[in-house]
Design a protein around this motif. Structure first.
Motif, short mmCIF file in Angstrom:
data_model
loop_
_atom_site.label_atom_id
_atom_site.label_comp_id
_atom_site.label_asym_id
_atom_site.label_seq_id
_atom_site.Cartn_x
_atom_site.Cartn_y
_atom_site.Cartn_z
N ASP A 80 48.58 -18.81 51.66
CA ASP A 80 49.77 -19.59 52.05
C ASP A 80 50.99 -18.72 52.36
OD1 ASP A 80 50.29 -18.80 49.45
OD2 ASP A 80 50.87 -20.78 48.74
N THR A 81 50.80 -17.40 52.45
CA THR A 81 51.90 -16.49 52.80
C THR A 81 52.32 -16.75 54.25
OG1 THR A 81 51.06 -14.78 51.32
CG2 THR A 81 52.56 -14.06 53.05
N VAL A 82 53.63 -16.93 54.45
CA VAL A 82 54.17 -17.17 55.79
C VAL A 82 54.32 -15.82 56.50
CG1 VAL A 82 56.13 -18.07 57.09
CG2 VAL A 82 55.32 -19.28 55.06
N LEU A 83 53.86 -15.77 57.74
CA LEU A 83 53.86 -14.52 58.50
C LEU A 83 55.23 -14.21 59.10
CD1 LEU A 83 50.49 -15.05 60.35
CD2 LEU A 83 50.94 -13.57 58.39
N ARG A 84 55.44 -12.91 59.32
CA ARG A 84 56.65 -12.43 59.98
C ARG A 84 56.25 -11.69 61.25
NH1 ARG A 84 59.58 -9.37 55.12
NH2 ARG A 84 57.66 -8.21 55.36
N GLN A 85 57.21 -11.44 62.09
CA GLN A 85 56.98 -10.73 63.35
C GLN A 85 56.22 -9.43 63.11
OE1 GLN A 85 57.09 -11.51 66.35
NE2 GLN A 85 57.98 -9.98 67.68
N HIS A 86 55.18 -9.19 63.89
CA HIS A 86 54.37 -7.96 63.90
C HIS A 86 53.53 -7.74 62.64
CE1 HIS A 86 56.18 -6.95 67.67
NE2 HIS A 86 57.39 -6.90 67.13
N ASP A 87 53.32 -8.78 61.83
CA ASP A 87 52.41 -8.63 60.68
C ASP A 87 50.98 -8.42 61.18
OD1 ASP A 87 54.24 -8.84 58.62
OD2 ASP A 87 53.80 -10.94 58.17
N ARG A 88 50.22 -7.62 60.43
CA ARG A 88 48.79 -7.45 60.71
C ARG A 88 48.04 -8.03 59.52
NH1 ARG A 88 47.29 -1.78 60.79
NH2 ARG A 88 46.86 -2.08 58.59
N VAL A 89 47.38 -9.15 59.73
CA VAL A 89 46.62 -9.82 58.68
C VAL A 89 45.24 -9.17 58.62
CG1 VAL A 89 45.59 -12.00 57.94
CG2 VAL A 89 47.86 -11.98 59.00
N GLU A 90 44.86 -8.76 57.42
CA GLU A 90 43.57 -8.10 57.22
C GLU A 90 42.71 -8.98 56.33
OE1 GLU A 90 45.37 -4.80 55.38
OE2 GLU A 90 45.81 -3.78 57.26
N VAL A 91 41.48 -9.22 56.76
CA VAL A 91 40.51 -9.97 55.95
C VAL A 91 39.53 -8.93 55.43
CG1 VAL A 91 38.80 -11.81 55.90
CG2 VAL A 91 40.82 -12.03 57.37
N TYR A 92 39.46 -8.79 54.11
CA TYR A 92 38.68 -7.72 53.49
C TYR A 92 37.26 -8.17 53.19
CZ TYR A 92 43.42 -6.07 52.86
OH TYR A 92 44.72 -5.69 53.08
N ARG A 93 36.32 -7.21 53.28
CA ARG A 93 34.93 -7.46 52.89
C ARG A 93 34.85 -7.34 51.37
NH1 ARG A 93 31.64 -3.05 55.69
NH2 ARG A 93 33.53 -1.93 55.30
N PRO A 94 33.89 -8.02 50.76
CA PRO A 94 33.71 -7.85 49.31
C PRO A 94 33.24 -6.43 49.00
CG PRO A 94 32.27 -9.58 50.19
CD PRO A 94 33.01 -8.99 51.33
N LEU A 95 33.64 -5.92 47.84
CA LEU A 95 33.20 -4.60 47.42
C LEU A 95 31.71 -4.64 47.09
CD1 LEU A 95 36.12 -3.53 45.06
CD2 LEU A 95 35.68 -2.75 47.38
N LEU A 96 30.99 -3.61 47.49
CA LEU A 96 29.57 -3.54 47.18
C LEU A 96 29.34 -3.02 45.78
CD1 LEU A 96 28.23 -2.14 50.56
CD2 LEU A 96 28.25 -4.50 49.76
N ALA A 97 30.29 -2.21 45.28
CA ALA A 97 30.17 -1.66 43.93
C ALA A 97 31.55 -1.63 43.30
CB ALA A 97 29.59 -0.25 43.99
N ASP A 98 31.59 -1.80 42.00
CA ASP A 98 32.84 -1.71 41.27
C ASP A 98 33.30 -0.25 41.31
OD1 ASP A 98 34.97 -1.98 39.53
OD2 ASP A 98 33.71 -1.93 37.73
N PRO A 99 34.50 0.04 41.83
CA PRO A 99 34.95 1.43 41.96
C PRO A 99 34.96 2.19 40.63
CG PRO A 99 36.45 -0.05 43.10
CD PRO A 99 35.46 -0.90 42.36
N LYS A 100 35.33 1.51 39.54
CA LYS A 100 35.35 2.19 38.24
C LYS A 100 33.94 2.56 37.80
CE LYS A 100 39.57 0.00 36.61
NZ LYS A 100 40.15 -0.89 35.61
N GLU A 101 32.99 1.67 37.99
CA GLU A 101 31.61 1.94 37.62
C GLU A 101 31.02 3.05 38.49
OE1 GLU A 101 28.34 2.09 35.49
OE2 GLU A 101 30.09 0.89 34.94
N ALA A 102 31.32 3.04 39.77
CA ALA A 102 30.83 4.09 40.66
C ALA A 102 31.35 5.46 40.23
CB ALA A 102 31.25 3.79 42.10
N ARG A 103 32.61 5.53 39.82
CA ARG A 103 33.18 6.80 39.35
C ARG A 103 32.49 7.24 38.06
NH1 ARG A 103 36.77 9.44 36.29
NH2 ARG A 103 37.98 11.09 37.27
N ARG A 104 32.26 6.32 37.15
CA ARG A 104 31.56 6.67 35.90
C ARG A 104 30.18 7.25 36.20
NH1 ARG A 104 33.11 1.43 34.17
NH2 ARG A 104 35.12 1.59 33.19
#
Length: 98
Positions: A64-88
Motif C-alpha cells: 500500500d506504499t504510495v509511489l513518487r516520481q521516478h520510483d523503481r518498484v522491485e518484486v523480489y524472488r524468495p530466498l533459496l537458502a537462509d543466509p545465516k544458515e548458508a554462512r554457518r
C-alpha cells in the motif's frame, strides 16, 4: 484538466533474464497497483504478492506504499537458502586455523 501523472519502473530479476517496464501512472498509485498494471503477474505467473516481498530501490516496502516520481518498484524472488544458515555451513566446512 488532465490528471497529474508520475513516471515509475517495475522490475523483477529472474535467473536467466529480467523484467523491466517503465510506466506513467496517476499520482497516488500504490506499489500493488503498479505491479498489476505493469503486466508482470501475467508474464511471470509464479509471483504471488502475498508471498513475494516488494521494495523501492532496495528498501523493503508494503503493497500500500504510495509511489513518487521516478520510483523503481522491485518484486523480489524468495530466498533459496537462509543466509545465516548458508554462512554457518561455509564456516563449518573450513579447516580450523592452527
Amino acid at each position: 484538466m488532465a490528471e497529474a501523472s508520475i513516471q515509475v519502473q517495475v522490475c523483477h530479476a529472474l535467473p536467466d533474464n529480467a523484467f523491466l517496464r517503465s510506466l506513467s501512472v496517476p499520482v497516488g498509485t500504490t506499489v500493488e497497483q503498479v505491479v498489476k498494471l505493469s503486466g508482470l503477474l501475467q508474464q511471470v505467473p509464479g509471483i504471488d504478492l502475498a508471498v513475494n516481498m516488494v521494495g523501492i530501490y532496495g528498501k523493503k516496502k508494503t503493497l500500500d506504499t504510495v509511489l513518487r516520481q521516478h520510483d523503481r518498484v522491485e518484486v523480489y524472488r524468495p530466498l533459496l537458502a537462509d543466509p545465516k544458515e548458508a554462512r554457518r555451513r561455509r564456516v563449518g566446512s573450513k579447516p580450523a586455523k592452527a
